[in-house]
Design a protein around this motif. Structure first.
Motif, PDB file in Angstrom:
ATOM      1  N   ARG A   1      97.052  42.917  47.499  1.00 31.90           N
ATOM      2  CA  ARG A   1      97.671  42.427  48.652  1.00 31.90           C
ATOM      3  C   ARG A   1      97.230  41.444  49.721  1.00 31.90           C
ATOM      4  O   ARG A   1      97.855  40.744  50.274  1.00 31.90           O
ATOM      5  N   ARG A   2      96.150  41.447  49.818  1.00 29.82           N
ATOM      6  CA  ARG A   2      95.262  40.736  50.533  1.00 29.82           C
ATOM      7  C   ARG A   2      94.562  39.687  49.828  1.00 29.82           C
ATOM      8  O   ARG A   2      93.883  38.873  50.638  1.00 29.82           O
ATOM      9  N   GLY A   3      94.883  39.583  48.434  1.00 32.77           N
ATOM     10  CA  GLY A   3      94.548  38.303  47.768  1.00 32.77           C
ATOM     11  C   GLY A   3      93.133  38.630  47.490  1.00 32.77           C
ATOM     12  O   GLY A   3      92.454  37.477  47.024  1.00 32.77           O
ATOM     13  N   LEU A   4      92.472  39.756  47.425  1.00 28.12           N
ATOM     14  CA  LEU A   4      91.085  39.858  47.228  1.00 28.12           C
ATOM     15  C   LEU A   4      90.979  40.652  45.578  1.00 28.12           C
ATOM     16  O   LEU A   4      89.763  40.810  45.347  1.00 28.12           O
ATOM     17  N   TYR A   5      92.070  40.859  44.872  1.00 26.71           N
ATOM     18  CA  TYR A   5      91.808  41.286  43.583  1.00 26.71           C
ATOM     19  C   TYR A   5      93.028  41.069  42.798  1.00 26.71           C
ATOM     20  O   TYR A   5      94.074  40.815  43.196  1.00 26.71           O
ATOM     21  N   GLN A   6      92.733  40.550  41.639  1.00 25.72           N
ATOM     22  CA  GLN A   6      93.769  40.071  40.598  1.00 25.72           C
ATOM     23  C   GLN A   6      93.279  40.701  39.438  1.00 25.72           C
ATOM     24  O   GLN A   6      92.401  40.846  38.780  1.00 25.72           O
ATOM     25  N   THR A   7      94.647  41.252  38.671  1.00 24.47           N
ATOM     26  CA  THR A   7      94.479  41.682  37.426  1.00 24.47           C
ATOM     27  C   THR A   7      94.126  40.698  36.377  1.00 24.47           C
ATOM     28  O   THR A   7      94.604  39.666  36.376  1.00 24.47           O
ATOM     29  N   PRO A   8      93.218  40.908  35.701  1.00 19.96           N
ATOM     30  CA  PRO A   8      92.722  39.892  34.849  1.00 19.96           C
ATOM     31  C   PRO A   8      93.745  39.508  33.645  1.00 19.96           C
ATOM     32  O   PRO A   8      94.328  40.512  33.119  1.00 19.96           O
ATOM     33  N   HIS A   9      93.907  38.403  33.252  1.00 17.07           N
ATOM     34  CA  HIS A   9      94.737  37.919  32.235  1.00 17.07           C
ATOM     35  C   HIS A   9      93.734  37.265  30.921  1.00 17.07           C
ATOM     36  O   HIS A   9      92.737  36.366  31.217  1.00 17.07           O
ATOM     37  N   LYS A  10      93.744  38.119  29.896  1.00 19.83           N
ATOM     38  CA  LYS A  10      92.904  37.749  28.831  1.00 19.83           C
ATOM     39  C   LYS A  10      91.522  37.839  29.354  1.00 19.83           C
ATOM     40  O   LYS A  10      90.715  36.831  28.805  1.00 19.83           O
ATOM     41  N   GLY A  11      91.206  38.565  30.107  1.00 19.20           N
ATOM     42  CA  GLY A  11      89.742  38.845  30.577  1.00 19.20           C
ATOM     43  C   GLY A  11      89.184  37.612  31.905  1.00 19.20           C
ATOM     44  O   GLY A  11      88.025  37.686  32.194  1.00 19.20           O
ATOM     45  N   GLN A  12      90.431  36.743  32.305  1.00 19.64           N
ATOM     46  CA  GLN A  12      90.059  35.780  33.173  1.00 19.64           C
ATOM     47  C   GLN A  12      90.770  36.107  34.414  1.00 19.64           C
ATOM     48  O   GLN A  12      91.802  36.649  34.480  1.00 19.64           O
ATOM     49  N   THR A  13      90.063  35.807  35.601  1.00 19.21           N
ATOM     50  CA  THR A  13      91.013  35.918  36.840  1.00 19.21           C
ATOM     51  C   THR A  13      90.628  34.378  37.552  1.00 19.21           C
ATOM     52  O   THR A  13      89.485  33.809  37.353  1.00 19.21           O
ATOM     53  N   GLN A  14      91.406  34.051  38.702  1.00 19.02           N
ATOM     54  CA  GLN A  14      91.129  33.021  39.500  1.00 19.02           C
ATOM     55  C   GLN A  14      90.385  33.438  40.736  1.00 19.02           C
ATOM     56  O   GLN A  14      89.773  32.461  41.302  1.00 19.02           O
ATOM     57  N   THR A  15      90.187  34.449  40.964  1.00 22.70           N
ATOM     58  CA  THR A  15      89.454  35.318  41.896  1.00 22.70           C
ATOM     59  C   THR A  15      88.206  35.840  41.474  1.00 22.70           C
ATOM     60  O   THR A  15      88.321  36.539  40.111  1.00 22.70           O
ATOM     61  N   SER A  16      87.243  36.200  42.228  1.00 21.88           N
ATOM     62  CA  SER A  16      85.970  37.024  41.801  1.00 21.88           C
ATOM     63  C   SER A  16      86.256  38.407  42.376  1.00 21.88           C
ATOM     64  O   SER A  16      86.314  38.678  43.459  1.00 21.88           O
ATOM     65  N   ASN A  17      86.799  39.329  41.492  1.00 18.12           N
ATOM     66  CA  ASN A  17      87.041  40.625  41.794  1.00 18.12           C
ATOM     67  C   ASN A  17      85.893  41.530  42.352  1.00 18.12           C
ATOM     68  O   ASN A  17      84.776  41.182  41.783  1.00 18.12           O
ATOM     69  N   PRO A  18      85.939  42.334  43.232  1.00 18.66           N
ATOM     70  CA  PRO A  18      84.917  43.461  43.757  1.00 18.66           C
ATOM     71  C   PRO A  18      84.558  44.094  42.488  1.00 18.66           C
ATOM     72  O   PRO A  18      85.416  44.458  41.633  1.00 18.66           O
ATOM     73  N   LYS A  19      83.352  44.746  42.441  1.00 20.29           N
ATOM     74  CA  LYS A  19      82.904  45.338  41.393  1.00 20.29           C
ATOM     75  C   LYS A  19      83.807  46.918  41.625  1.00 20.29           C
ATOM     76  O   LYS A  19      83.874  47.380  42.770  1.00 20.29           O
ATOM     77  N   LEU A  20      83.857  47.302  40.636  1.00 23.17           N
ATOM     78  CA  LEU A  20      84.743  48.748  40.510  1.00 23.17           C
ATOM     79  C   LEU A  20      83.880  49.990  41.087  1.00 23.17           C
ATOM     80  O   LEU A  20      84.307  50.694  42.128  1.00 23.17           O
ATOM     81  N   LYS A  21      82.309  49.589  41.046  1.00 21.86           N
ATOM     82  CA  LYS A  21      81.506  50.603  41.743  1.00 21.86           C
ATOM     83  C   LYS A  21      81.558  50.425  43.202  1.00 21.86           C
ATOM     84  O   LYS A  21      81.621  51.679  43.941  1.00 21.86           O
TER      85      LYS A  21
END
Length: 292
Positions: A208-228
Motif C-alpha cells: 500500500r505504500r507502493g514499495l511491493y508489487q505482485t509480479p506478473h509473469k515474473g516481472q514487476t515495475q518496481t524492485s521488490n524487497p527480498k523476502l529474506k
C-alpha cells in the motif's frame, strides 16, 4: 591366651565402621539412579535436576529417555534442558522415541540438524504420526518442495510440522501467489519461521505504500524487497530501511487492516445467510409446484 586376645583385637579393629550418608542425591532410592546418570555423563548437579523431574517415575524409564537423547548427539545439558521443557518425554516408551528419531532421520535430518530440530521443538517426539505425515505430504506434493528443500525447511523451521496442513498450505500459497516468491527463495528466507499474520501485515503495508508489487509473469515495475529482508529484519529495522515509516504509522495500519478483515468476514456471513434464504425459497416453491 594373651596372643589370641591380641589377634582377635586386631581383626576387630580392621573392620571399618559405616560412614554417614553423603548429603545430596542419596537417600537410598536415588543413590543408584544418580550413580547411573553420572555414569552416562551427567554431572552431580545435572543428575539432581533430572531426578527432580517427575520423582515418582521409575528409574529405568528416566534413564532410558535420557539415553535416547544422548544417542541423538545431544550434550548432557542439552538433553536435560529438553526434558525440563518437555517432561512428557520421560513417560514415552523407549521404542516410540527411537521410532520418531528414525522417522526424522528418514526425512533427511541427521547429525547437527537433528539435534537442533529436537532442541528447538521437543514436540516432534510427541506429535501424532498422522499429523506429521500430513504436513510432510503437503510440503512435498502440494507445495512442491524438493527433498533437499524439505530437509532444509525442517532443519531450520521444525515447528512447521506442528501446523495444521490447511493453514500451512495457505501460508505457502500467500507467499507463492500474492508475493510471487518461488520455493527456493522461501527456503533461503525461512518463510515458515514468521507467523502468517505478521507476514501478511508487512507485505500489505509495503504494497500500500507502493514499495511491493505482485509480479506478473515474473516481472514487476518496481524492485521488490527480498523476502529474506521482509522476514528477518527486526520490526524497527524493517520500518526504517524497507517501509520508510514510523512505528506509530505501522500500528495504525495494523488496526485498520484488522477492522477491514472483520468487516469482510461480516459481509461474507451476510452473503451466506442470503444465499441460504434464497435456496430455502426455491425449495419451498418447488415443493408447492410438485404438490399442485
Amino acid at each position: 591366651m594373651a596372643g589370641r586376645l591380641l589377634s582377635g583385637c586386631g581383626r576387630a579393629a580392621a573392620v571399618p565402621r559405616a560412614l554417614p550418608a553423603a548429603p545430596g542425591l542419596c537417600p537410598r532410592r536415588g543413590c543408584g539412579e544418580a550413580a547411573a546418570l553420572r555414569a552416562m555423563g551427567f554431572s552431580e548437579e545435572q543428575a539432581r535436576r533430572l531426578l527432580g523431574l517427575q520423582p515418582r517415575l521409575g528409574p529405568q524409564r528416566r534413564e532410558a529417555a535420557a539415553a535416547q537423547l544422548l544417542l541423538l548427539g545431544l550434550s548432557a545439558e542439552a538433553a536435560l534442558g529438553l526434558l525440563e521443557r518437555s517432561p512428557r518425554l520421560l513417560r514415552m516408551p523407549t521404542e516410540q522415541l527411537q521410532e520418531r528419531a528414525g522417522e526424522l532421520r528418514r526425512l533427511g535430518l541427521d547429525g547437527g540438524q537433528l539435534q537442533r530440530a529436537v532442541s528447538r521443538c521437543p514436540q516432534l517426539f510427541t506429535l501424532p504420526r498422522r499429523r506429521m505425515a500430513a504436513a510432510v505430504r503437503l510440503l512435498r506434493e502440494r507445495c512442491l518442495f524438493t527433498a533437499e528443500q524439505l530437509r532444509e525447511v525442517l532443519g531450520t523451521c521444525p515447528a512447521v510440522l506442528l501446523e495444521e496442513p490447511r493453514l500451512l498450505h495457505h501460508h505457502f500459497q500467500y507467499a507463492y501467489f500474492r508475493m510471487g516468491v518461488q520455493q527456493k527463495e522461501m527456503v533461503k528466507a525461512r518463510l515458515f519461521r514468521m507467523p502468517f499474520a505478521e507476514l501478511r501485515n508487512r507485505h500489505i503495508f509495503l504494497e500500500r505504500r507502493g514499495l511491493y508489487q505482485t509480479p506478473h509473469k515474473g516481472q514487476t515495475q518496481t524492485s521488490n524487497p527480498k523476502l529474506k529482508d521482509i522476514l528477518q529484519l527486526p520490526e524497527k529495522d524493517f520500518l526504517a530501511s524497507l517501509a520508510h515509516s514510523t512505528p506509530e504509522e505501522y500500528e495504525v495500519f495494523k488496526k485498520l487492516l484488522a477492522r477491514e478483515e472483520k468487516e469482510e468476514e461480516g459481509e461474507e456471513e451476510d452473503r451466506d445467510v442470503l444465499y441460504a434464504e434464497e435456496d430455502e425459497d426455491v425449495d419451498s416453491k418447488g415443493s408447492k409446484r410438485a404438490q399442485e
